[in-house]
Design a protein around this motif. Structure first.
Motif, PDB file in Angstrom:
ATOM      1  N   ASP A  82       0.923  -0.989   0.045  1.00 27.29           N
ATOM      2  CA  ASP A  82       0.008  -0.015   0.018  1.00 27.29           C
ATOM      3  C   ASP A  82       0.875   1.303   0.066  1.00 27.29           C
ATOM      4  O   ASP A  82       1.452   1.432   0.939  1.00 27.29           O
ATOM      5  N   GLN A  83       1.076   1.646  -1.165  1.00 29.02           N
ATOM      6  CA  GLN A  83       2.056   2.858  -1.385  1.00 29.02           C
ATOM      7  C   GLN A  83       1.632   4.066  -0.600  1.00 29.02           C
ATOM      8  O   GLN A  83       2.749   5.045   0.008  1.00 29.02           O
ATOM      9  N   ALA A  88       3.051   8.034   3.534  1.00 27.50           N
ATOM     10  CA  ALA A  88       2.185   8.603   4.805  1.00 27.50           C
ATOM     11  C   ALA A  88       3.010   8.466   6.180  1.00 27.50           C
ATOM     12  O   ALA A  88       3.436   9.466   6.831  1.00 27.50           O
ATOM     13  N   GLN A  89       3.503   7.024   6.188  1.00 29.28           N
ATOM     14  CA  GLN A  89       4.284   6.552   7.498  1.00 29.28           C
ATOM     15  C   GLN A  89       5.562   7.354   7.415  1.00 29.28           C
ATOM     16  O   GLN A  89       6.243   8.036   8.300  1.00 29.28           O
ATOM     17  N   MET A  93       2.677  12.375   7.212  1.00 29.53           N
ATOM     18  CA  MET A  93       1.820  13.087   6.826  1.00 29.53           C
ATOM     19  C   MET A  93       0.494  12.225   6.946  1.00 29.53           C
ATOM     20  O   MET A  93       0.556  11.113   7.019  1.00 29.53           O
ATOM     21  N   THR A  94      -0.536  12.770   6.485  1.00 31.48           N
ATOM     22  CA  THR A  94      -1.861  12.127   6.411  1.00 31.48           C
ATOM     23  C   THR A  94      -2.072  12.095   4.684  1.00 31.48           C
ATOM     24  O   THR A  94      -1.973  12.593   3.923  1.00 31.48           O
ATOM     25  N   GLY A  95      -2.096  10.706   4.426  1.00 33.00           N
ATOM     26  CA  GLY A  95      -2.181  10.038   3.023  1.00 33.00           C
ATOM     27  C   GLY A  95      -3.655   9.714   2.990  1.00 33.00           C
ATOM     28  O   GLY A  95      -4.468   9.043   3.651  1.00 33.00           O
ATOM     29  N   THR A  96      -3.866  10.054   1.601  1.00 34.07           N
ATOM     30  CA  THR A  96      -5.227   9.747   0.983  1.00 34.07           C
ATOM     31  C   THR A  96      -5.054   9.028  -0.319  1.00 34.07           C
ATOM     32  O   THR A  96      -4.283   9.806  -0.988  1.00 34.07           O
ATOM     33  N   SER A 114      -0.879  15.251   3.399  1.00 33.07           N
ATOM     34  CA  SER A 114      -0.938  16.481   3.851  1.00 33.07           C
ATOM     35  C   SER A 114      -0.406  16.636   5.372  1.00 33.07           C
ATOM     36  O   SER A 114      -0.455  15.780   6.258  1.00 33.07           O
ATOM     37  N   ALA A 115       0.180  17.982   5.660  1.00 29.21           N
ATOM     38  CA  ALA A 115       0.653  17.932   6.963  1.00 29.21           C
ATOM     39  C   ALA A 115      -0.039  18.924   7.681  1.00 29.21           C
ATOM     40  O   ALA A 115      -0.079  19.416   8.635  1.00 29.21           O
TER      41      ALA A 115
END
Length: 269
Positions: A82-83, A88-89, A93-96, A114-115
């Protein structure tokens, strides 16, 4: 005595009125760093699959908002990773993830990082491209207290034919129709797969978007036929203004067939 008291009262009221007017008229400024990067699912120009290299580039730049294109989720070709979650990790940051289609035992699409606090997210299905489905990731993001903007990540159709030109334009129109209903300043970044003078970009200009000119070093695609395909555009509102400070492409010849695009902005609100 009464006359002096009245004068003093009038002076106080005048001072208070001026203070209130001055306070209301004051604008605040916050800096915003945007990154756009087509990472080719982590496969570099050396044909080596190594997503950690893209993660390191993003982490080193430290963007507030990052739009990524060509992202795999659980695909065989990228080791069932899951790229989005991985990046994100690694960047904290928050990944979508925004799915385009099922592919190679998993899913293929794009991702945003997003930070900043995300208020809402919309994965907007766009008209399918000639050979691939397409979507856009649309975030409402709080970039400062009492200041919210819309950040959009796009990856339009890549086909170069007349059909491809029409497809990209149609995708841009569907996207604009949706974001027109949101009364907020808008930043769109991504792999537009077209040049600044293309019908698609001219359509965005007609809709009030401003293009950030990269200058002479503008060729973001570094494959066999180099081209300017990756852009950052924006549109203001009456109350919130976006001002470009700088935009540049990083020298990254190995990590992907696209160079990372960085835009530094000021948001006045």
């Amino acid at each position: 005595m009464k006359e002096n008291a009245m004068k003093n009262l009038t002076l106080i009221v005048l001072c208070l009125s001026m203070c209130i007017f001055y306070a209301c008229d004051q604008k605040q400024i916050t800096s915003l760093k945007i990154m756009s990067y087509n990472i080719r699912h982590g496969e570099g120009m050396d044909q080596i699959l190594d997503l950690s290299r893209a993660a390191e580039v993003i982490k080193e730049q430290g963007p507030d908002l990052c739009g990524l294109q060509e992202i795999d989720k659980d695909c065989l070709r990228s080791n069932k990773l899951d790229q989005t979650d991985y990046l994100a990790q690694k960047t904290q940051m928050t990944g979508t993830f925004g799915k385009f289609m099922d592919f190679d035992g998993g899913e293929y699409g794009m991702a945003s990082l997003s930070a900043k606090p995300i208020i809402s997210t919309k994965i907007l299905h766009l008209p399918d491209g000639i050979s691939e489905a397409r979507s856009a990731i649309i975030h409402e993001v709080e970039i400062a207290k009492a200041c919210t903007i819309v950040f959009v990540n796009v990856h339009f159709d890549w086909i170069e034919s007349e059909e491809g030109i029409a497809s990209r334009l149609n995708q841009a129109k569907v996207l604009t129709q949706y974001i027109d209903s949101i009364n907020k300043p808008i930043i769109i970044s991504g792999d537009f797969n077209c040049s600044p003078d293309s019908p698609t970009m001219n359509y965005f200009y007609d809709q009030g978007f401003e293009f950030i000119n990269k200058g002479e070093d503008r060729l973001s695609f570094q494959g066999e036929h180099k081209a300017e395909l990756d852009h950052v555009i924006f549109r203001n509102t009456n109350h919130i203004k976006i001002k470009p400070k700088s935009i540049y492409l990083l020298e990254e010849p190995i990590v992907s067939d696209h160079r990372p695009l960085i835009a530094e902005l000021e948001v006045i609100y």
